[in-house]
Design a protein around this motif. Structure first.
Motif, mmCIF file in Angstrom:
data_model
loop_
_atom_site.group_PDB
_atom_site.id
_atom_site.type_symbol
_atom_site.label_atom_id
_atom_site.label_comp_id
_atom_site.label_asym_id
_atom_site.label_seq_id
_atom_site.Cartn_x
_atom_site.Cartn_y
_atom_site.Cartn_z
ATOM 1 N N PHE A 1 1.114 -2.171 20.117
ATOM 2 C CA PHE A 1 0.392 -3.061 19.509
ATOM 3 C C PHE A 1 1.387 -4.388 19.049
ATOM 4 N N GLY B 1 -4.199 -5.121 10.616
ATOM 5 C CA GLY B 1 -3.925 -3.731 10.283
ATOM 6 C C GLY B 1 -4.816 -2.551 10.420
ATOM 7 N N LEU C 1 -4.746 -1.816 14.197
ATOM 8 C CA LEU C 1 -3.583 -0.892 14.411
ATOM 9 C C LEU C 1 -3.852 0.570 13.859
ATOM 10 N N ILE D 1 -5.393 -7.455 -0.307
ATOM 11 C CA ILE D 1 -5.189 -6.587 0.843
ATOM 12 C C ILE D 1 -3.763 -6.924 1.605
ATOM 13 N N GLU E 1 0.730 -1.168 -0.143
ATOM 14 C CA GLU E 1 0.047 0.131 0.112
ATOM 15 C C GLU E 1 0.895 1.090 -0.005
HETATM 16 N N1 LIG Z 1 5.779 -11.269 9.597
HETATM 17 C C1 LIG Z 1 5.342 -10.357 10.678
HETATM 18 N N2 LIG Z 1 6.137 -10.549 11.863
HETATM 19 C C2 LIG Z 1 5.751 -9.904 13.005
HETATM 20 N N3 LIG Z 1 4.838 -8.894 12.844
HETATM 21 C C3 LIG Z 1 3.896 -8.640 11.996
HETATM 22 C C4 LIG Z 1 4.358 -9.601 10.655
HETATM 23 N N4 LIG Z 1 3.644 -9.025 9.575
HETATM 24 C C5 LIG Z 1 2.861 -8.160 10.250
HETATM 25 N N5 LIG Z 1 3.196 -7.928 11.431
HETATM 26 C C6 LIG Z 1 2.263 -6.946 12.418
HETATM 27 O O1 LIG Z 1 1.085 -7.010 12.097
HETATM 28 C C7 LIG Z 1 0.336 -5.752 12.541
HETATM 29 C C8 LIG Z 1 -0.437 -5.201 11.232
HETATM 30 O O2 LIG Z 1 0.555 -4.949 10.132
HETATM 31 P P1 LIG Z 1 0.076 -5.540 8.763
HETATM 32 O O3 LIG Z 1 -0.059 -6.867 8.701
HETATM 33 O O4 LIG Z 1 1.474 -4.946 7.971
HETATM 34 O O5 LIG Z 1 -1.013 -4.693 8.182
HETATM 35 P P2 LIG Z 1 -2.444 -5.233 7.051
HETATM 36 O O6 LIG Z 1 -3.116 -6.063 8.101
HETATM 37 O O7 LIG Z 1 -3.118 -4.004 6.737
HETATM 38 O O8 LIG Z 1 -1.650 -5.916 6.096
HETATM 39 C C9 LIG Z 1 1.380 -4.857 12.783
HETATM 40 O O9 LIG Z 1 1.530 -4.630 14.277
HETATM 41 C C10 LIG Z 1 2.736 -5.526 12.292
HETATM 42 O O10 LIG Z 1 3.956 -5.230 12.982
#
Ligand SMILES: Nc1ncnc2c1ncn2[C@@H]1O[C@H](COP(=O)(O)OP(=O)(O)O)[C@@H](O)[C@H]1O
Ligand SMILES: Cc1ncsc1CCOP(=O)(O)O
Ligand SMILES: [Mg+2]
Length: 263
Positions: A221, A192, A195, A136, A122
């Motif tokens: 978080f 996400g 957050l 997503i 994104e």
């Molecule tokens: N591989 C990973 N290892 C540790 N934390 C993760 C990982 N992927 C995402 N997170 C955590 O998950 C949360 C949501 O982020 P993300 O997955 O990037 O958002 P989205 O759901 O919008 O794709 C954040 O707190 C991020 O730090």
């Protein structure tokens, strides 16, 4: 990093106004509630000024909008600016769907956001950097994610959070990174979105330092997710989601300080 902002949320119970998507609305409301803030959702443009008036932060989620909702999002963003309320946006899937990117950029040309929170796919799209986003999800790419986040922040004149295994937070000049987290977040749709709205809660108690608020929200978080993961001895997405709510409520500043990893 001002982890004590978590206590300020719990003491002052700021109202976070959300335009949510129908997929994750309940997770977002309960996530805000569990951490100690007060969620309110809106789906009617006529109530915008009054809604923003009673709120301490506004979070706009672009997860599943229709044309009438775009008008509502626009009104909400303009009202947040006019009433000087911190404004967060989550540009869901703008890396995968060009129509979404166009809508998101049009909106951000008409109001000023304080924080953008998205995954790498994104944020790369908003920075006009080549990246292979997947729906997503972040997808994959070869670019340096710190540079991607900085480019998006400079372009939109705001703080950018590029979340993932490492969260990158930048105002375009300064960069902070949060190394905590767990891959279990990826097994729960809505991590996400939760957050992004929790970033709103931290902005509400931040005295206008949204760079610091964004860093702290990411640290709190991600660390709380990690605390839950360390208590589970198997990958259990359902249990993770339920326990995440528990720990958003129970985890103390000291619990987070014990495991915090950032620079
Ligand atoms: N591989 C990973 N290892 C540790 N934390 C993760 C990982 N992927 C995402 N997170 C955590 O998950 C949360 C949501 O982020 P993300 O997955 O990037 O958002 P989205 O759901 O919008 O794709 C954040 O707190 C991020 O730090
Ligand atoms: C599945 C889905 N479809 C449109 S919005 C949405 C939820 C996205 O949530 P998150 O980005 O927090 O995983
Ligand atoms: Mg997302």
């Amino acid at each position: 990093m001002k982890i004590d902002l978590l206590n300020q949320i719990r003491q002052t119970n700021p109202v976070v106004l959300n335009i949510s998507n129908f997929v994750t609305v309940q997770d977002v409301a309960n996530g805000i509630n569990a951490i100690g803030a007060s969620p309110i959702m809106s789906e009617e443009i006529g109530e915008t000024d009054e809604m923003v008036g009673i709120s301490n932060a506004v979070a706009l989620n672009l997860g599943a909008f229709s044309k009438p909702q775009v008008d509502h999002i626009l009104a909400m963003g303009k009202a947040a600016n006019a009433q000087h309320k911190p404004l967060v946006i989550d540009p869901v899937a703008v890396g995968a769907i060009s129509y979404r990117k166009k809508v998101a950029l049009d909106l951000m040309n008409q109001f000023q956001v304080d924080v953008i929170r998205g995954n790498a796919g994104e944020i790369a799209a908003l920075a006009d950097v080549a990246w292979d986003a997947k729906g997503i999800d972040a997808g994959s790419g070869n670019q340096d994610v710190v540079e991607v986040a900085k480019a998006a922040a400079k372009k939109q004149h705001c703080v950018v959070i590029l979340s993932g295994e490492t969260d990158i937070i930048t105002d375009g000049q300064h960069v902070a990174r949060v190394f905590n987290g767990t891959p279990l977040f990826q097994l729960h749709v809505g991590s996400g979105d939760m957050l992004s709205s929790i970033v709103g809660a931290f902005c509400a108690v931040s005295d206008g330092d949204y760079f610091e608020a964004a860093q702290t929200a990411c640290l709190v978080f991600a660390s709380i997710g990690q605390i839950v993961a360390e208590q589970l001895n198997e990958e259990r997405p359902g249990t993770f989601a339920a326990r995440l709510m528990d720990e958003l409520h129970l985890a103390s500043v000291a619990d987070i300080e014990k495991i915090a990893q950032f620079d």
